[in-house]
Scaffold this motif. Structure first.
Motif, mmCIF file in Angstrom:
data_model
loop_
_atom_site.group_PDB
_atom_site.id
_atom_site.type_symbol
_atom_site.label_atom_id
_atom_site.label_comp_id
_atom_site.label_asym_id
_atom_site.label_seq_id
_atom_site.Cartn_x
_atom_site.Cartn_y
_atom_site.Cartn_z
ATOM 1 N N TRP A 18 4.458 -53.786 -5.247
ATOM 2 C CA TRP A 18 3.248 -53.314 -5.937
ATOM 3 C C TRP A 18 2.337 -52.444 -5.071
ATOM 4 O O TRP A 18 1.924 -51.362 -5.508
ATOM 5 N N PRO A 19 1.984 -52.851 -3.830
ATOM 6 C CA PRO A 19 1.060 -51.992 -3.043
ATOM 7 C C PRO A 19 1.609 -50.579 -2.814
ATOM 8 O O PRO A 19 0.871 -49.600 -2.906
ATOM 9 N N GLN A 20 2.893 -50.477 -2.535
ATOM 10 C CA GLN A 20 3.509 -49.169 -2.319
ATOM 11 C C GLN A 20 3.496 -48.352 -3.620
ATOM 12 O O GLN A 20 3.222 -47.154 -3.616
ATOM 13 N N GLN A 24 1.601 -44.754 -4.528
ATOM 14 C CA GLN A 24 2.317 -43.609 -5.081
ATOM 15 C C GLN A 24 1.567 -43.045 -6.287
ATOM 16 O O GLN A 24 1.470 -41.828 -6.446
ATOM 17 N N VAL A 25 1.023 -43.908 -7.134
ATOM 18 C CA VAL A 25 0.249 -43.444 -8.292
ATOM 19 C C VAL A 25 -0.974 -42.670 -7.820
ATOM 20 O O VAL A 25 -1.268 -41.590 -8.332
ATOM 21 N N GLU A 26 -1.674 -43.218 -6.838
ATOM 22 C CA GLU A 26 -2.846 -42.522 -6.291
ATOM 23 C C GLU A 26 -2.478 -41.136 -5.790
ATOM 24 O O GLU A 26 -3.197 -40.166 -6.035
ATOM 25 N N GLY A 27 -1.347 -41.029 -5.105
ATOM 26 C CA GLY A 27 -0.937 -39.754 -4.532
ATOM 27 C C GLY A 27 -0.443 -38.749 -5.553
ATOM 28 O O GLY A 27 -0.726 -37.559 -5.445
ATOM 29 N N ILE A 38 2.360 -48.992 -16.140
ATOM 30 C CA ILE A 38 3.614 -48.337 -15.776
ATOM 31 C C ILE A 38 4.467 -49.289 -14.942
ATOM 32 O O ILE A 38 5.672 -49.435 -15.168
ATOM 33 N N TYR A 39 3.840 -49.974 -13.990
ATOM 34 C CA TYR A 39 4.562 -50.894 -13.120
ATOM 35 C C TYR A 39 5.142 -52.062 -13.919
ATOM 36 O O TYR A 39 6.302 -52.437 -13.732
ATOM 37 N N TYR A 67 11.367 -50.320 -7.088
ATOM 38 C CA TYR A 67 10.628 -49.102 -6.752
ATOM 39 C C TYR A 67 11.241 -47.884 -7.433
ATOM 40 O O TYR A 67 10.528 -47.017 -7.932
ATOM 41 N N TRP A 68 12.572 -47.816 -7.490
ATOM 42 C CA TRP A 68 13.255 -46.722 -8.175
ATOM 43 C C TRP A 68 12.893 -46.713 -9.667
ATOM 44 O O TRP A 68 12.583 -45.658 -10.228
#
Length: 184
Positions: A18-20, A24-27, A38-39, A67-68
């Motif tokens: 989750w943290p990663q 990724q969403v922020e970026g 989404i997650y 993650y994929w």
């Protein structure tokens, strides 16, 4: 997913990833309001795969697989956001920003027509339409909607029929209003 408990290994993997995923969403998108939805959708998709395949068969690295799946869902979401920005133009001012100098009158008419049609769509029909514009397959759309390919197509066709009816009602109302106000 469908009333069954989530596998413990999947739950723990989802907590680790989750943290990663959030970063990724922020970026990629810049705003994080849809990140959890989404997650969750990605984790449910992984759960469905595990259920169909009988556990973790075929999944060597569960965290990487989660993650994929999340990255795939995020990419679809980002493409749909880009399509929404394109189709969210409801006035000529923002429509002009979409037009290019080389556009022919027919191209301009098509863009205006698409914009008007989208404005009459309910949320699900608009989502399916944008997914198809982003080249998402009917099979992928069906999975996202939790139905069959035929079911997704039927939902879309019903939505299109509703758009047609709304447009006809709107045109009828405009004619009556035009006549009632003497064209004002």
């Amino acid at each position: 997913p469908k009333g069954r408990p989530i596998d413990t290994a999947l739950r723990l993997g989802a907590e680790r990833v989750w943290p990663q995923a959030f970063r990724q969403v922020e970026g990629e998108i810049g705003e994080t309001s849809a990140a959890a939805e989404i997650y969750e959708s990605a984790v449910f998709a992984v759960s469905d795969v595990m259920h169909r395949n009988g556990g973790r068969s075929g999944i060597r690295d569960l965290d990487a697989y989660i993650y994929w799946a999340f990255s795939r869902k995020l990419t679809k979401h980002a493409l749909q956001l880009k399509a929404l920005v394109f189709f969210d133009a409801h006035d000529l001012g923002s429509l002009q920003g979409m037009l290019r100098p080389q556009d022919q009158p027919d191209d301009i008419e098509k863009k205006i027509l698409i914009t008007q049609l989208v404005s009459f769509m309910d949320a699900r029909t608009k989502w399916i339409f944008l997914a198809r514009v982003c080249r998402q397959s009917w099979a992928s759309i069906a999975v996202d909607l939790g139905t069959t390919i035929n079911g997704a197509q039927v939902m879309y066709n019903r939505g299109v029929r509703m758009v047609r009816e709304r447009i006809q009602k709107h045109a009828s109302w405009k004619r009556k209003h035009f006549i009632a106000t003497g064209g004002k």
